[in-house]
Design a protein around this motif. Structure first.
Motif, short mmCIF file in Angstrom:
data_model
loop_
_atom_site.label_atom_id
_atom_site.label_comp_id
_atom_site.label_asym_id
_atom_site.label_seq_id
_atom_site.Cartn_x
_atom_site.Cartn_y
_atom_site.Cartn_z
N SER A 185 4.60 13.80 -10.64
CA SER A 185 3.29 13.36 -10.13
C SER A 185 3.43 11.94 -9.60
O SER A 185 4.20 11.14 -10.13
N VAL A 186 2.68 11.66 -8.56
CA VAL A 186 2.76 10.38 -7.85
C VAL A 186 1.39 9.72 -7.86
O VAL A 186 0.39 10.35 -7.49
N THR A 187 1.35 8.47 -8.29
CA THR A 187 0.13 7.67 -8.24
C THR A 187 0.27 6.64 -7.13
O THR A 187 1.16 5.79 -7.18
N LEU A 188 -0.59 6.74 -6.13
CA LEU A 188 -0.52 5.85 -4.99
C LEU A 188 -1.15 4.51 -5.31
O LEU A 188 -1.86 4.35 -6.32
N PRO A 207 0.80 -1.23 0.00
CA PRO A 207 0.00 0.00 0.00
C PRO A 207 0.83 1.27 0.00
O PRO A 207 0.32 2.35 -0.33
N ALA A 208 2.13 1.18 0.35
CA ALA A 208 2.99 2.36 0.41
C ALA A 208 3.77 2.59 -0.88
O ALA A 208 4.42 3.63 -1.03
N VAL A 209 3.71 1.66 -1.82
CA VAL A 209 4.51 1.76 -3.04
C VAL A 209 3.77 2.60 -4.07
O VAL A 209 2.56 2.44 -4.28
N ALA A 210 4.49 3.50 -4.72
CA ALA A 210 3.87 4.46 -5.65
C ALA A 210 4.57 4.45 -7.00
O ALA A 210 5.73 4.06 -7.11
N HIS A 211 3.83 4.87 -8.01
CA HIS A 211 4.38 5.08 -9.36
C HIS A 211 4.65 6.57 -9.52
O HIS A 211 3.81 7.41 -9.20
N ILE A 212 5.84 6.91 -10.02
CA ILE A 212 6.23 8.31 -10.18
C ILE A 212 6.36 8.64 -11.67
O ILE A 212 7.09 7.96 -12.39
N ALA A 213 5.62 9.65 -12.11
CA ALA A 213 5.71 10.13 -13.49
C ALA A 213 6.50 11.43 -13.50
O ALA A 213 6.30 12.30 -12.64
#
Length: 340
Positions: A94-97, A48-54
C-alpha cells in the motif's frame, strides 16, 4: 564606578558588537538564505511525488511480517520507483501519497541486482511526479537532498553533498551494484527507495543503503542506472542481461596509452575477477585486462559495460577490445543469459 561600555548594553538588547561574526567580503546571512532558498525550491518540486510504502510479507506465524520504505512517482499515471529490498516477496503493498491518501499498489517488476523496483497505483487524474535527472554529469561536492520516511516519519528531509561517485555496493542478493552515489545526506531505515535530488529538484539517485555504525556514509543507486532498469521492467517485467562472468572496476587510462592506441575514452574497466568456466574465461579474458570497447563501442566504465550487455547480446558473439600490458587485443566472447 566608571561608565559601563556601550557594547554591553548592545549585547543586552541582542545587538552584536560591530564586526562580530563578519568576514570581509562575506555576508553569512545572505549565503544561508541563498542555500535555504535552493533547498526549499528543490523540495517544492519533488516532495508532492514522494510516497510512504507499507509492506506485508507472508510469514510462517499467524500474523504477516510488516515493513515499510519510501518511493516516488515518476510518471503522472501512477508509476513509482523504489528499492527491490523494500518490496521483494511482498504479499500486499500500500502506498500513502504526500497529500495523505492511501491505496493498494501492484508490483510491475523488480531487479535485485540494482536494488530497484517499479510499482503501479491507480491514477484517475494526473498525479504530481518527480523529474528524473542525469547522474552522468554529477560532481563531488554538489548539493544532495534526500526525502523519505525514515522510521515511518513521512516527508523527512535531510541535506548534504555528493561525497563520491562510482562506488560499488553489494546488494542483498549478493550481487554488486555499480556506479553508486555516496552522499552524507543522512539516511535511516525507511529512507530506502526515496529520491536523492539535486538543487534543481531533479532525481539523481534512489536512496539504497547505509553502513551500520558509520556516520554520514550513505548510498544511492544512480538515476541513469534506474532509467535503464525501468525500460527493462516495462518491456519484460524483469531485467534480462547478458553474462560473461567477470567482476570489474572503472579505472583511468594513462594519457600516453590513450594516444598510442587512439582511444576516445579516458577510462575503462579493469577485470578484477573471472568466474571459472564462464564465457569470459572461455574467450581468453584475463585478470588485469582493461576493457576499452565492446563491438567497437567505447567502454568508459562499469555502468556502460553493464548496459551494453543487454538482452540483444545474449548468445551472440561479441568482440571485446582490451589493453593487456602493452598490447591492444580483440577477444571473441559469447555471453549467455544471466540467471535470475
Amino acid at each position: 564606578m566608571g561608565r559601563r561600555p556601550s557594547f554591553i548594553d548592545d549585547l543586552a538588547r541582542g545587538v552584536p558588537p560591530d564586526g562580530a561574526g563578519q568576514r570581509p567580503g562575506f555576508d553569512d546571512d545572505a549565503l544561508l538564505d541563498a542555500y535555504s532558498r535552493t533547498v526549499i525550491g528543490a523540495l517544492e518540486r519533488v516532495q508532492p511525488a514522494v510516497a510512504h510504502i507499507a509492506v506485508e510479507r507472508r510469514a510462517s506465524g499467524p500474523a504477516p511480517a510488516r515493513g515499510s520504505g519510501s518511493g516516488f512517482l515518476f510518471t503522472p499515471d501512477g508509476y513509482l520507483l523504489t528499492n527491490s529490498h523494500v518490496v521483494h516477496g511482498a504479499g500486499r503493498l500500500s502506498v500513502t501519497l504526500a497529500e495523505g491518501t492511501t491505496q493498494s499498489a501492484d508490483l510491475v517488476g523488480d531487479d535485485p541486482s540494482t536494488d530497484l523496483a517499479v510499482l503501479r497505483i491507480g491514477a484517475p487524474e494526473a498525479l504530481p511526479h518527480a523529474q528524473l535527472g542525469d547522474s552522468a554529469g554529477l560532481r563531488v561536492g554538489q548539493i544532495a537532498i534526500a526525502v523519505g520516511s525514515p522510521l515511518g516519519l513521512a516527508q523527512t528531509v535531510t541535506t548534504g553533498v555528493v561525497s563520491a561517485l562510482g562506488r560499488s555496493l553489494r546488494s542483498e542478493s549478493g550481487r554488486m551494484i555499480y556506479d553508486v552515489i555516496q552522499t552524507d545526506a543522512a539516511l535511516n531505515p525507511g529512507n530506502s527507495g526515496g529520491p536523492l535530488i539535486n538543487s534543481a529538484g531533479q532525481v539523481i539517485g534512489v536512496n539504497t543503503a547505509i553502513i551500520p555504525g558509520a556516520q554520514a556514509i550513505c548510498f544511492a543507486t544512480a538515476i541513469d542506472t534506474a532509467k535503464w532498469v525501468i525500460t527493462q521492467l516495462f518491456a519484460h517485467g524483469r531485467v534480462r542481461r547478458a553474462y560473461i562472468g567477470i567482476a570489474g572496476t572503472t579505472v583511468p587510462i594513462a594519457r600516453k596509452v590513450q594516444r598510442y592506441f587512439g582511444l576516445s575514452a579516458t577510462t575503462g574497466v579493469r577485470v578484477m575477477e573471472i568466474v571459472k568456466g564462464s564465457p569470459a574465461a572461455l574467450g581468453g579474458l584475463r585478470v588485469d585486462d582493461t576493457i576499452v570497447t565492446i563491438d567497437g563501442v567505447p567502454v568508459d566504465g562499469i555502468d556502460t559495460l553493464q548496459r551494453l550487455f543487454d538482452v540483444s547480446r545474449i548468445d551472440r558473439t561479441v568482440e571485446i577490445g582490451v589493453i593487456r600490458l602493452t598490447q591492444r587485443l580483440n577477444l571473441s566472447v559469447t555471453p549467455v543469459e544471466q540467471a535470475s
